[in-house]
Design a protein around this motif. Structure first.
Motif, PDB file in Angstrom:
ATOM      1  N   LEU A 165      55.794  36.548  46.705  1.00 17.64           N
ATOM      2  CA  LEU A 165      54.732  37.465  47.155  1.00 17.64           C
ATOM      3  C   LEU A 165      53.887  37.961  45.981  1.00 17.64           C
ATOM      4  O   LEU A 165      52.774  38.452  46.167  1.00 17.64           O
ATOM      5  CB  LEU A 165      55.344  38.655  47.899  1.00 17.64           C
ATOM      6  N   CYS A 166      54.459  37.868  44.784  1.00 17.59           N
ATOM      7  CA  CYS A 166      53.642  38.105  43.585  1.00 17.59           C
ATOM      8  C   CYS A 166      54.158  37.132  42.534  1.00 17.59           C
ATOM      9  O   CYS A 166      55.353  36.853  42.471  1.00 17.59           O
ATOM     10  CB  CYS A 166      53.737  39.554  43.118  1.00 17.59           C
ATOM     11  N   LYS A 167      53.209  36.619  41.737  1.00 22.09           N
ATOM     12  CA  LYS A 167      53.614  35.588  40.770  1.00 22.09           C
ATOM     13  C   LYS A 167      54.243  36.191  39.527  1.00 22.09           C
ATOM     14  O   LYS A 167      55.056  35.556  38.882  1.00 22.09           O
ATOM     15  CB  LYS A 167      52.397  34.760  40.390  1.00 22.09           C
ATOM     16  N   HIS A 168      53.809  37.408  39.196  1.00 16.77           N
ATOM     17  CA  HIS A 168      54.318  38.066  37.989  1.00 16.77           C
ATOM     18  C   HIS A 168      54.561  39.534  38.292  1.00 16.77           C
ATOM     19  O   HIS A 168      53.879  40.108  39.142  1.00 16.77           O
ATOM     20  CB  HIS A 168      53.320  37.916  36.836  1.00 16.77           C
ATOM     21  N   ILE A 169      55.509  40.120  37.565  1.00 18.94           N
ATOM     22  CA  ILE A 169      55.799  41.544  37.773  1.00 18.94           C
ATOM     23  C   ILE A 169      55.815  42.278  36.434  1.00 18.94           C
ATOM     24  O   ILE A 169      56.129  41.700  35.407  1.00 18.94           O
ATOM     25  CB  ILE A 169      57.128  41.774  38.541  1.00 18.94           C
ATOM     26  N   GLY A 170      55.448  43.533  36.521  1.00 19.33           N
ATOM     27  CA  GLY A 170      55.412  44.329  35.304  1.00 19.33           C
ATOM     28  C   GLY A 170      55.409  45.799  35.629  1.00 19.33           C
ATOM     29  O   GLY A 170      55.728  46.214  36.756  1.00 19.33           O
ATOM     30  N   VAL A 171      55.028  46.577  34.639  1.00 17.90           N
ATOM     31  CA  VAL A 171      55.086  48.030  34.763  1.00 17.90           C
ATOM     32  C   VAL A 171      53.807  48.629  34.189  1.00 17.90           C
ATOM     33  O   VAL A 171      52.977  47.922  33.622  1.00 17.90           O
ATOM     34  CB  VAL A 171      56.326  48.579  34.015  1.00 17.90           C
ATOM     35  N   SER A 172      53.679  49.925  34.339  1.00 18.13           N
ATOM     36  CA  SER A 172      52.508  50.623  33.815  1.00 18.13           C
ATOM     37  C   SER A 172      52.957  52.005  33.366  1.00 18.13           C
ATOM     38  O   SER A 172      53.821  52.617  34.013  1.00 18.13           O
ATOM     39  CB  SER A 172      51.459  50.720  34.929  1.00 18.13           C
ATOM     40  N   ASN A 173      52.393  52.477  32.296  1.00 17.72           N
ATOM     41  CA  ASN A 173      52.724  53.803  31.758  1.00 17.72           C
ATOM     42  C   ASN A 173      54.192  53.911  31.344  1.00 17.72           C
ATOM     43  O   ASN A 173      54.787  54.984  31.446  1.00 17.72           O
ATOM     44  CB  ASN A 173      52.377  54.897  32.785  1.00 17.72           C
ATOM     45  N   PHE A 174      54.775  52.791  30.926  1.00 18.03           N
ATOM     46  CA  PHE A 174      56.163  52.810  30.458  1.00 18.03           C
ATOM     47  C   PHE A 174      56.193  52.965  28.936  1.00 18.03           C
ATOM     48  O   PHE A 174      55.406  52.350  28.222  1.00 18.03           O
ATOM     49  CB  PHE A 174      56.891  51.507  30.840  1.00 18.03           C
ATOM     50  N   SER A 175      57.120  53.771  28.458  1.00 16.49           N
ATOM     51  CA  SER A 175      57.349  53.925  27.019  1.00 16.49           C
ATOM     52  C   SER A 175      58.186  52.745  26.524  1.00 16.49           C
ATOM     53  O   SER A 175      58.757  51.984  27.336  1.00 16.49           O
ATOM     54  CB  SER A 175      58.142  55.208  26.771  1.00 16.49           C
ATOM     55  N   ILE A 176      58.310  52.645  25.209  1.00 16.69           N
ATOM     56  CA  ILE A 176      59.155  51.589  24.642  1.00 16.69           C
ATOM     57  C   ILE A 176      60.590  51.737  25.139  1.00 16.69           C
ATOM     58  O   ILE A 176      61.234  50.762  25.530  1.00 16.69           O
ATOM     59  CB  ILE A 176      59.116  51.636  23.087  1.00 16.69           C
ATOM     60  N   SER A 177      61.095  52.963  25.211  1.00 19.58           N
ATOM     61  CA  SER A 177      62.517  53.086  25.602  1.00 19.58           C
ATOM     62  C   SER A 177      62.725  52.739  27.077  1.00 19.58           C
ATOM     63  O   SER A 177      63.777  52.206  27.444  1.00 19.58           O
ATOM     64  CB  SER A 177      63.107  54.435  25.222  1.00 19.58           C
ATOM     65  N   LYS A 178      61.721  52.989  27.905  1.00 23.04           N
ATOM     66  CA  LYS A 178      61.877  52.587  29.314  1.00 23.04           C
ATOM     67  C   LYS A 178      61.771  51.058  29.447  1.00 23.04           C
ATOM     68  O   LYS A 178      62.465  50.451  30.266  1.00 23.04           O
ATOM     69  CB  LYS A 178      60.844  53.295  30.196  1.00 23.04           C
ATOM     70  N   LEU A 179      60.915  50.440  28.633  1.00 24.90           N
ATOM     71  CA  LEU A 179      60.868  48.962  28.640  1.00 24.90           C
ATOM     72  C   LEU A 179      62.213  48.409  28.175  1.00 24.90           C
ATOM     73  O   LEU A 179      62.766  47.475  28.773  1.00 24.90           O
ATOM     74  CB  LEU A 179      59.775  48.465  27.691  1.00 24.90           C
ATOM     75  N   GLN A 180      62.745  49.032  27.118  1.00 24.78           N
ATOM     76  CA  GLN A 180      64.016  48.559  26.544  1.00 24.78           C
ATOM     77  C   GLN A 180      65.144  48.613  27.570  1.00 24.78           C
ATOM     78  O   GLN A 180      65.991  47.716  27.636  1.00 24.78           O
ATOM     79  CB  GLN A 180      64.355  49.410  25.312  1.00 24.78           C
ATOM     80  N   LEU A 181      65.119  49.667  28.382  1.00 22.45           N
ATOM     81  CA  LEU A 181      66.134  49.820  29.431  1.00 22.45           C
ATOM     82  C   LEU A 181      66.138  48.592  30.359  1.00 22.45           C
ATOM     83  O   LEU A 181      67.192  48.037  30.688  1.00 22.45           O
ATOM     84  CB  LEU A 181      65.756  51.073  30.235  1.00 22.45           C
ATOM     85  N   LEU A 182      64.957  48.158  30.766  1.00 21.76           N
ATOM     86  CA  LEU A 182      64.871  47.002  31.668  1.00 21.76           C
ATOM     87  C   LEU A 182      65.218  45.714  30.922  1.00 21.76           C
ATOM     88  O   LEU A 182      65.910  44.843  31.454  1.00 21.76           O
ATOM     89  CB  LEU A 182      63.474  46.903  32.293  1.00 21.76           C
TER      90      LEU A 182
END
Ligand SMILES: NC(=O)c1ccc[n+]([C@@H]2O[C@H](COP(=O)([O-])OP(=O)(O)OC[C@H]3O[C@@H](n4cnc5c(N)ncnc54)[C@H](OP(=O)(O)O)[C@@H]3O)[C@@H](O)[C@H]2O)c1
Length: 316
Positions: free
Chosen positions: A150-167
């Motif tokens: 249903l979507c080809k790519h997924i991502g995030v918005s307004n995430f800090s480095i530590s929240k990216l690191q968590l994922l």
């Protein structure tokens, strides 16, 4: 047009059109005009409350043979009232229905903030903490959407480095994009370096200093970005407008950039900026005017004694 390449080889045009605050009645014409000019990347969101009209414009463009669906890159975003795992698929289905599409190219978690669905926008917001609905729960549901095609790519918005690191630490399927505020007053060099290392792309929102800038800067001693003497000087040297300098700067840093306009001349001007190169000297000078200043500072998430603070939002 410069492109950002994803891990599977898909390519996103570096310049896209933003649609926040593009009003009903204006956005239809703006999208069609942008497609005629050559824009192939559109940034949408459920919360902008204009996806139905954007969908009408896409349909018209397909009907007129201006462009085919597969030539467009269409991004949208999951709003904060649909972070529960069972709410994510219906939210995307609503967006697809409004945009009259079978799939999105990119779907983002709009903010690392959750609240309960409201019956009316006038109802007070009842926040849900990230302990109650962890970002991991929402991310797992996003992964399912990608699996379903249903979507080809997924991502995030307004995430800090530590929240990216968590994922990154907890999932095999990692965010492919972080859409964040980026402009010469908020250059986020650490984030840029981190994302380059991790193979995560960045999209620069509010690249011209935001549609909300005038209100925000009232009474402050910060000058609007487009009126900054250095930006104006570089614009003159390169025979560009200030907006074009800001767009070219973003693309030259390797990020995508999504300036918003509903005016044909500005749409054209902004598009042409994607074919411009600034000198190394100009890039170096712009480097010096970073203020770590956010136009969209997230204070609206910190009200009503909810669980969100600026500290735990930005992790800084
Ligand atoms: N993920 C997020 O949380 C988030 C947050 C904010 C924004 N965004 C996305 O990023 C997009 C862009 O950010 P933004 O809308 O905040 O601000 P922006 O693109 O930095 O600035 C838009 C403002 O600049 C004006 N403008 C556009 N081109 C111009 C030009 N060539 N010369 C002079 N003025 C010009 C527009 O007016 P006219 O329309 O009247 O031309 C509008 O008032 C949004 O539309 C949205 O898609 C995402």
């Amino acid at each position: 047009m410069q492109e950002l390449e994803f891990r599977n080889g898909d390519k996103m045009p570096a310049l896209g059109l933003g649609t926040w605050l593009s009003k009903p009645g204006e956005v239809y014409k703006a999208i069609l005009e942008a497609i005629r000019i050559g824009y192939r990347h559109f940034d949408c969101a459920h919360i902008y409350a204009n996806e139905s009209e954007i969908g009408e414009a896409f349909q018209q463009a397909f009907k007129e043979g201006l462009v085919r669906r597969e030539e467009l890159w269409i991004t949208s975003k999951l709003w904060c009232d649909a972070h529960q795992k069972e709410a994510v698929l219906p939210a995307l289905q609503t967006t697809l229905k409004h945009l009259q599409l079978d799939y999105l190219d990119l779907y983002l978690i709009h903010w690392p903030v959750a609240y309960h669905k409201r019956n009316s926008p006038k109802d007070p917001i009842v926040f849900i903490s990230l302990d109650e609905i962890p970002l991991q729960e929402t991310w797992q549901a996003m992964i399912e959407l990608k699996k379903e095609g249903l979507c080809k790519h997924i991502g995030v918005s307004n995430f800090s480095i530590s929240k990216l690191q968590l994922l990154i630490d907890q999932f095999e399927v990692q965010p492919e994009m972080n859409q964040i505020e980026l402009h010469p007053y908020l250059q986020q060099k650490e984030m840029l370096e981190f994302c380059n290392k991790q193979g995560i792309h960045l999209t620069a929102y509010s690249p011209l200093g935001s549609a909300a800038a005038e209100q925000k800067l009232e009474g402050s001693d910060i000058i609007s970005l487009m009126k900054h003497p250095l930006i104006q000087k570089i614009a003159k040297q390169h025979q560009l407008s200030s907006a074009q300098v800001l767009i070219a700067w973003a693309i030259q840093r390797g990020t995508a950039v999504i300036p918003k306009s509903v005016h044909p001349q500005r749409l054209q001007q902004n598009f042409e900026a994607s074919q411009t190169l600034l000198s190394n000297l100009s890039m170096g000078q712009i480097d010096q005017i970073d203020l770590h200043y956010r136009f969209i500072d997230g204070t609206f998430w910190t009200r009503d004694e909810g669980p969100y603070t600026l500290q735990n939002l930005w992790d800084e």
